[in-house]
Design a protein around this motif. Sequence first.
Motif, PDB file in Angstrom:
ATOM      1  N   ASP A   1       0.833  -1.200   0.000  1.00  0.00           N
ATOM      2  CA  ASP A   1       0.000   0.000   0.000  1.00  0.00           C
ATOM      3  C   ASP A   1       0.871   1.255   0.000  1.00  0.00           C
ATOM      4  O   ASP A   1       0.366   2.358   0.181  1.00  0.00           O
ATOM      5  CB  ASP A   1      -0.970  -0.006   1.185  1.00  0.00           C
ATOM      6  CG  ASP A   1      -0.257  -0.033   2.521  1.00  0.00           C
ATOM      7  OD1 ASP A   1       0.969   0.170   2.541  1.00  0.00           O
ATOM      8  OD2 ASP A   1      -0.925  -0.252   3.531  1.00  0.00           O
ATOM      9  N   GLN A   2       2.170   1.068  -0.200  1.00  0.00           N
ATOM     10  CA  GLN A   2       3.121   2.186  -0.257  1.00  0.00           C
ATOM     11  C   GLN A   2       3.225   2.926   1.060  1.00  0.00           C
ATOM     12  O   GLN A   2       3.711   4.037   1.130  1.00  0.00           O
ATOM     13  CB  GLN A   2       2.745   3.173  -1.374  1.00  0.00           C
ATOM     14  CG  GLN A   2       2.963   2.597  -2.745  1.00  0.00           C
ATOM     15  CD  GLN A   2       4.430   2.381  -3.059  1.00  0.00           C
ATOM     16  OE1 GLN A   2       5.182   3.320  -3.261  1.00  0.00           O
ATOM     17  NE2 GLN A   2       4.859   1.134  -3.075  1.00  0.00           N
ATOM     18  N   ARG A   3       2.720   2.317   2.115  1.00  0.00           N
ATOM     19  CA  ARG A   3       2.860   2.934   3.428  1.00  0.00           C
ATOM     20  C   ARG A   3       3.406   1.892   4.394  1.00  0.00           C
ATOM     21  O   ARG A   3       3.172   1.955   5.588  1.00  0.00           O
ATOM     22  CB  ARG A   3       1.502   3.434   3.933  1.00  0.00           C
ATOM     23  CG  ARG A   3       0.956   4.616   3.138  1.00  0.00           C
ATOM     24  CD  ARG A   3      -0.497   4.329   2.828  1.00  0.00           C
ATOM     25  NE  ARG A   3      -1.225   5.505   2.414  1.00  0.00           N
ATOM     26  CZ  ARG A   3      -1.531   5.753   1.139  1.00  0.00           C
ATOM     27  NH1 ARG A   3      -1.103   4.965   0.171  1.00  0.00           N
ATOM     28  NH2 ARG A   3      -2.266   6.783   0.847  1.00  0.00           N
TER      29      ARG A   3
ATOM     30  N   GLY B   1       2.649  -1.374   4.430  1.00  0.00           N
ATOM     31  CA  GLY B   1       1.795  -2.534   4.628  1.00  0.00           C
ATOM     32  C   GLY B   1       1.420  -3.191   3.317  1.00  0.00           C
ATOM     33  O   GLY B   1       1.820  -2.761   2.247  1.00  0.00           O
ATOM     34  N   LEU B   2       0.633  -4.264   3.427  1.00  0.00           N
ATOM     35  CA  LEU B   2       0.152  -4.979   2.254  1.00  0.00           C
ATOM     36  C   LEU B   2      -1.361  -4.944   2.253  1.00  0.00           C
ATOM     37  O   LEU B   2      -1.991  -4.837   3.295  1.00  0.00           O
ATOM     38  CB  LEU B   2       0.571  -6.449   2.336  1.00  0.00           C
ATOM     39  CG  LEU B   2       1.942  -6.848   1.807  1.00  0.00           C
ATOM     40  CD1 LEU B   2       2.156  -8.318   2.081  1.00  0.00           C
ATOM     41  CD2 LEU B   2       2.052  -6.572   0.318  1.00  0.00           C
ATOM     42  N   THR B   3      -1.941  -5.080   1.071  1.00  0.00           N
ATOM     43  CA  THR B   3      -3.390  -5.133   1.016  1.00  0.00           C
ATOM     44  C   THR B   3      -3.803  -6.162  -0.032  1.00  0.00           C
ATOM     45  O   THR B   3      -3.145  -6.326  -1.054  1.00  0.00           O
ATOM     46  CB  THR B   3      -3.957  -3.730   0.708  1.00  0.00           C
ATOM     47  OG1 THR B   3      -5.362  -3.795   0.785  1.00  0.00           O
ATOM     48  CG2 THR B   3      -3.536  -3.236  -0.646  1.00  0.00           C
TER      49      THR B   3
ATOM     50  N   ALA C   1       3.326   5.353  -6.508  1.00  0.00           N
ATOM     51  CA  ALA C   1       2.435   5.980  -5.535  1.00  0.00           C
ATOM     52  C   ALA C   1       1.091   6.258  -6.180  1.00  0.00           C
ATOM     53  O   ALA C   1       0.041   5.969  -5.617  1.00  0.00           O
ATOM     54  CB  ALA C   1       3.059   7.269  -5.018  1.00  0.00           C
ATOM     55  N   GLY C   2       1.140   6.793  -7.401  1.00  0.00           N
ATOM     56  CA  GLY C   2      -0.106   7.120  -8.096  1.00  0.00           C
ATOM     57  C   GLY C   2      -0.902   5.886  -8.423  1.00  0.00           C
ATOM     58  O   GLY C   2      -2.086   5.794  -8.127  1.00  0.00           O
ATOM     59  N   GLN C   3      -0.239   4.902  -9.031  1.00  0.00           N
ATOM     60  CA  GLN C   3      -0.932   3.676  -9.437  1.00  0.00           C
ATOM     61  C   GLN C   3      -1.520   2.952  -8.240  1.00  0.00           C
ATOM     62  O   GLN C   3      -2.636   2.471  -8.280  1.00  0.00           O
ATOM     63  CB  GLN C   3       0.041   2.713 -10.135  1.00  0.00           C
ATOM     64  CG  GLN C   3       0.308   3.059 -11.565  1.00  0.00           C
ATOM     65  CD  GLN C   3      -0.845   2.640 -12.450  1.00  0.00           C
ATOM     66  OE1 GLN C   3      -1.972   2.510 -11.998  1.00  0.00           O
ATOM     67  NE2 GLN C   3      -0.580   2.434 -13.717  1.00  0.00           N
TER      68      GLN C   3
ATOM     69  N   GLN D   1      -2.121   4.112  -5.192  1.00  0.00           N
ATOM     70  CA  GLN D   1      -3.201   4.835  -4.523  1.00  0.00           C
ATOM     71  C   GLN D   1      -4.490   4.667  -5.320  1.00  0.00           C
ATOM     72  O   GLN D   1      -5.560   4.454  -4.759  1.00  0.00           O
ATOM     73  CB  GLN D   1      -2.865   6.325  -4.344  1.00  0.00           C
ATOM     74  CG  GLN D   1      -3.823   6.964  -3.338  1.00  0.00           C
ATOM     75  CD  GLN D   1      -3.591   8.444  -3.105  1.00  0.00           C
ATOM     76  OE1 GLN D   1      -3.184   9.172  -3.998  1.00  0.00           O
ATOM     77  NE2 GLN D   1      -3.892   8.885  -1.904  1.00  0.00           N
ATOM     78  N   THR D   2      -4.369   4.723  -6.642  1.00  0.00           N
ATOM     79  CA  THR D   2      -5.552   4.527  -7.482  1.00  0.00           C
ATOM     80  C   THR D   2      -6.088   3.107  -7.330  1.00  0.00           C
ATOM     81  O   THR D   2      -7.291   2.906  -7.218  1.00  0.00           O
ATOM     82  CB  THR D   2      -5.188   4.772  -8.963  1.00  0.00           C
ATOM     83  OG1 THR D   2      -4.482   5.999  -9.039  1.00  0.00           O
ATOM     84  CG2 THR D   2      -6.438   4.882  -9.815  1.00  0.00           C
TER      85      THR D   2
ATOM     86  N   LEU E   1      -5.821   1.067  -4.828  1.00  0.00           N
ATOM     87  CA  LEU E   1      -6.456   0.858  -3.526  1.00  0.00           C
ATOM     88  C   LEU E   1      -7.807   1.544  -3.486  1.00  0.00           C
ATOM     89  O   LEU E   1      -8.788   1.008  -2.976  1.00  0.00           O
ATOM     90  CB  LEU E   1      -5.558   1.395  -2.408  1.00  0.00           C
ATOM     91  CG  LEU E   1      -4.198   0.715  -2.301  1.00  0.00           C
ATOM     92  CD1 LEU E   1      -3.392   1.293  -1.161  1.00  0.00           C
ATOM     93  CD2 LEU E   1      -4.368  -0.783  -2.116  1.00  0.00           C
ATOM     94  N   ASN E   2      -7.859   2.739  -4.046  1.00  0.00           N
ATOM     95  CA  ASN E   2      -9.121   3.452  -4.023  1.00  0.00           C
ATOM     96  C   ASN E   2     -10.150   2.786  -4.944  1.00  0.00           C
ATOM     97  O   ASN E   2     -11.334   2.741  -4.631  1.00  0.00           O
ATOM     98  CB  ASN E   2      -8.915   4.913  -4.406  1.00  0.00           C
ATOM     99  CG  ASN E   2      -9.987   5.774  -3.799  1.00  0.00           C
ATOM    100  OD1 ASN E   2     -10.241   5.693  -2.613  1.00  0.00           O
ATOM    101  ND2 ASN E   2     -10.672   6.540  -4.623  1.00  0.00           N
TER     102      ASN E   2
END
Lengths: 246, 247
Positions: free
Chosen positions: B51-53, B55-57, B175-177, B179-180, B182-183
């Motif tokens: 998740d770029q923070r 963690g994993l999702t 980051a962009g990809q 974040q997109t 995940l959203n």
Amino acid sequence: MPRPRVAEILTLIDDGAAGRAALPARLCQECLAALAISGVGLALMTADGPTGGIVAATDGPAQEMEELQFSLGEGPCVDASSSGRPVLQPDLLKDAVARWPAFGPAVLAAGIRAIFAFPLQLGAIRLGVLDLYRSTPGRLSASELLDALAFADAATQVLLHLQHHDDDNGAQSMLTDAFDDRAVVHQATGMMTVQLDVSLAHALLRLRAHAYATERHICEVAADVVDRSLRFDHSDAGSSRQARQC
Amino acid sequence: MTTREQLLAETFVELADTMVADFDVIDFLHTMACRTVELLDASAAGIMLSDQRGGLTVTASSTEEARLLELFELQNNEGPCLDCFRTGLPVAREDEQGMRSAWPLFTQKLKEVGFSSAQAIPLRLRTETIGALNIFRTSPSPLTEADLRIGQALADVATVGLIQERAIAASDLLAGQLQTALNTRILLEQAKGVLAERTGRRMDQAFQTMRDYARKHQLRLVDVAARIIDGSIEQALLPQRQNKTSS
């Protein structure tokens, strides 16, 4: 999903003394302090674009950056919100005028040379945009970008929290309560938006409020909604009723 | 060509096709997970992304069981996928004994769900691990060396898919990809909920309905989801499916 940095930011800005209304300004201040940037703005957005609601700005240029986007209806923050992805513009002199013919020259005149705009969204729920600016050109480093994303997550929590307190006089959750981002929560939110005939944002708030009031984990409540053992009834304003219709 | 080589070739063409114009990352990863099952003699597969923070999702799964197992891994902080993400290397154990000593809770859960082995293959971009492909099997042994190579090739295609847009810096792009992605995942879950409630279908049926509609009308899954949420796709226009249960 634990995100320690987000929790850290929320704890940092939530010292209680200044009250809820000060949260956005504190978040922007902490973001400014943590990153090598010149200023930060936080604006509300809807699917139709900026609402004109500028929640916080650390200085004059940040305020102007937000006001320009609202009055002109274009700019990186508008694009970030409509595309749902960050818009990173490390050198506005190169790119801004062609991309945003009205906003570009105006924002350069305000002394802004780089903008990094992060959308604050939960699926179809559009809350706002966090905008970072620099008075000199330059990219965010990888670690700054990660930190900016953490501030964006924290800002999303703050806007949800403020909405919660704006339109709900029932049970209230704490800002720093961990928000669980699992699929079941979003599925339940989708179901509740139909059951209650309200927006997704409102449905999510109701779900959180119900979990808080019944002292249960939001995922447990959401799982009950998804397996249809709990229904929120639109005719019954406050509470929900158990249903056995599966 | 053997049938499998043919299937493999078709898969790469299909994935390449997906990547051209309107790229729908969740749809793409879901296709990946399903093809992995067909190609690798696996029972289920799933993809987790950073998740770029830190963690994993869980981003895509071929079945609900795979999704639940991956969530279980995250909750209990043990399992092949997490090891794989941390080390950036493929992770497998020779037998059940090896799995039990490495991941006691996870192995227990795996057996409960009806699988006998699990392993993970990294999604790597140069030195950065951006996620993992998880493979679940009813057979107790891990994939053969040859299968593992195919699995890694699929994982590499997924990575390329995720970063396929040109950009100056990989970190900006990721980051962009991500974040997109995940959203988009959240958006799809919200739409599944809306559709499940309007039609009385189960979540997995609601998802399949959305996919069928997107395919038939050549729309991106994410756009179909957004239209379900804003009400611009009438329920009556969505394909009717026979429900397996009457819930």
